[in-house]
Scaffold this motif. Sequence first.
Motif, short mmCIF file in Angstrom:
data_model
loop_
_atom_site.label_atom_id
_atom_site.label_comp_id
_atom_site.label_asym_id
_atom_site.label_seq_id
_atom_site.Cartn_x
_atom_site.Cartn_y
_atom_site.Cartn_z
N LEU A 24 0.83 -1.21 0.00
CA LEU A 24 0.00 0.00 0.00
C LEU A 24 0.86 1.25 0.00
N ARG A 25 1.92 1.25 0.79
CA ARG A 25 2.77 2.43 0.93
C ARG A 25 3.82 2.55 -0.18
N GLY A 26 3.76 1.65 -1.15
CA GLY A 26 4.72 1.72 -2.25
C GLY A 26 6.07 1.15 -1.90
N GLY A 27 6.11 0.24 -0.93
CA GLY A 27 7.37 -0.35 -0.50
C GLY A 27 7.98 -1.30 -1.51
N PHE A 28 7.20 -1.71 -2.50
CA PHE A 28 7.70 -2.57 -3.57
C PHE A 28 7.40 -1.90 -4.91
N PRO A 29 8.38 -1.76 -5.78
CA PRO A 29 8.12 -1.16 -7.10
C PRO A 29 7.12 -1.99 -7.91
N ALA A 30 6.26 -1.32 -8.64
CA ALA A 30 5.29 -2.02 -9.48
C ALA A 30 6.01 -2.89 -10.50
N GLY A 31 5.55 -4.12 -10.64
CA GLY A 31 6.12 -5.04 -11.62
C GLY A 31 7.24 -5.91 -11.08
N ILE A 32 7.75 -5.60 -9.89
CA ILE A 32 8.89 -6.36 -9.36
C ILE A 32 8.45 -7.77 -8.97
N ARG A 33 9.32 -8.74 -9.24
CA ARG A 33 9.05 -10.11 -8.84
C ARG A 33 9.40 -10.29 -7.37
N LEU A 34 8.54 -10.99 -6.65
CA LEU A 34 8.73 -11.20 -5.21
C LEU A 34 9.42 -12.53 -4.97
N ASN A 35 10.59 -12.46 -4.38
CA ASN A 35 11.36 -13.65 -4.06
C ASN A 35 11.00 -14.11 -2.65
N ILE A 36 10.48 -15.32 -2.54
CA ILE A 36 9.99 -15.80 -1.25
C ILE A 36 11.10 -15.86 -0.21
N LYS A 37 12.28 -16.30 -0.61
CA LYS A 37 13.39 -16.38 0.34
C LYS A 37 13.77 -14.99 0.84
N ALA A 58 -2.58 -13.01 -3.46
CA ALA A 58 -2.88 -13.27 -4.87
C ALA A 58 -4.38 -13.50 -5.06
N ALA A 59 -4.99 -14.22 -4.12
CA ALA A 59 -6.43 -14.47 -4.20
C ALA A 59 -7.23 -13.17 -4.13
N GLU A 60 -6.66 -12.17 -3.47
CA GLU A 60 -7.32 -10.86 -3.35
C GLU A 60 -6.87 -9.89 -4.45
N ARG A 61 -6.05 -10.38 -5.37
CA ARG A 61 -5.54 -9.60 -6.51
C ARG A 61 -4.67 -8.43 -6.04
N ILE A 62 -4.05 -8.59 -4.89
CA ILE A 62 -3.13 -7.57 -4.39
C ILE A 62 -1.73 -7.83 -4.94
N VAL A 63 -1.40 -9.09 -5.18
CA VAL A 63 -0.20 -9.45 -5.94
C VAL A 63 -0.63 -10.33 -7.10
N ASP A 64 0.20 -10.37 -8.13
CA ASP A 64 -0.04 -11.24 -9.27
C ASP A 64 0.65 -12.58 -9.05
N GLN A 65 0.03 -13.65 -9.52
CA GLN A 65 0.64 -14.97 -9.46
C GLN A 65 0.51 -15.64 -10.82
N ARG A 66 1.65 -16.05 -11.36
CA ARG A 66 1.65 -16.74 -12.64
C ARG A 66 2.39 -18.05 -12.51
N GLN A 68 4.74 -20.98 -12.86
CA GLN A 68 6.16 -21.07 -13.19
C GLN A 68 6.92 -19.75 -13.04
N LYS A 69 6.20 -18.66 -12.75
CA LYS A 69 6.87 -17.37 -12.62
C LYS A 69 6.74 -16.77 -11.23
N GLY A 70 5.97 -17.40 -10.37
CA GLY A 70 5.85 -16.93 -9.00
C GLY A 70 4.98 -15.70 -8.84
N PHE A 71 5.33 -14.88 -7.85
CA PHE A 71 4.51 -13.73 -7.47
C PHE A 71 5.20 -12.42 -7.87
N SER A 72 4.38 -11.42 -8.17
CA SER A 72 4.93 -10.10 -8.51
C SER A 72 3.94 -9.02 -8.10
N ILE A 73 4.43 -7.77 -8.07
CA ILE A 73 3.58 -6.63 -7.73
C ILE A 73 2.88 -6.14 -9.00
N PRO A 74 1.55 -6.01 -8.97
CA PRO A 74 0.83 -5.58 -10.17
C PRO A 74 1.27 -4.20 -10.65
#
Length: 223
Positions: A24-37, A58-66, A68-74
Amino acid sequence: MPPATTEKTTAATTIYQDIKADILRGGFPAGIRLNIKDLAERYESSINPVREALSRLAAERIVDQREQKGFSIPVIDAAGLEELVKTRCWLEEIAVRESIANMTEDYELDLVTTFHRLERTEFSLPDGSSNPKWEERHRAFHLALIANCGSSWLLSFCDHLMFQATRARYLAVSESSEAGRLRNEEHKAIMDAVLAKDADRAVDLLKAHYSKTLALVREVLDQ
């Protein structure tokens, strides 16, 4: 000793809330892939609670999930933002009209109280950054407007859309304290229309309120 599953669920919920707040506060740049580790290290957690938190987001569409590509910021784009605001206006019109139709003394009191708390809160911190307390009370005011609609489903949908709209504003627009003052004037006008049981005026003012923010964000996105 409580079951391990309870501890895991509690950890996942805490991380879910922390990641959501940072998004919400913009702590992650839009489009960045989220590394779980990396997230596990950042939030001082193990892998599984982070994965569970991301799946929930992801279920709430707050992050994207694809696959084989994992999670990312919309990524926020103009077309998606317009769709978001249009949908928000549709749903909140119903919620406001129903809340006015179901008017109670408690509803009126809560609305006035949340507005006064918002009005007395500085929009920006001394360093010019957004004030989290203002954002918290801003959300409370908008939820108070529709709190008497009689549908927990509708409230949940509206709250989710509010989060997405706030994220867009955080990422795209840097507003001044003057903007905060003008917003409160708009909030008061909406509140006054609701208390006067003038549903048409309340809805028109609310839509205009959201349209102004949309225009500000679009101006930045189009640059």
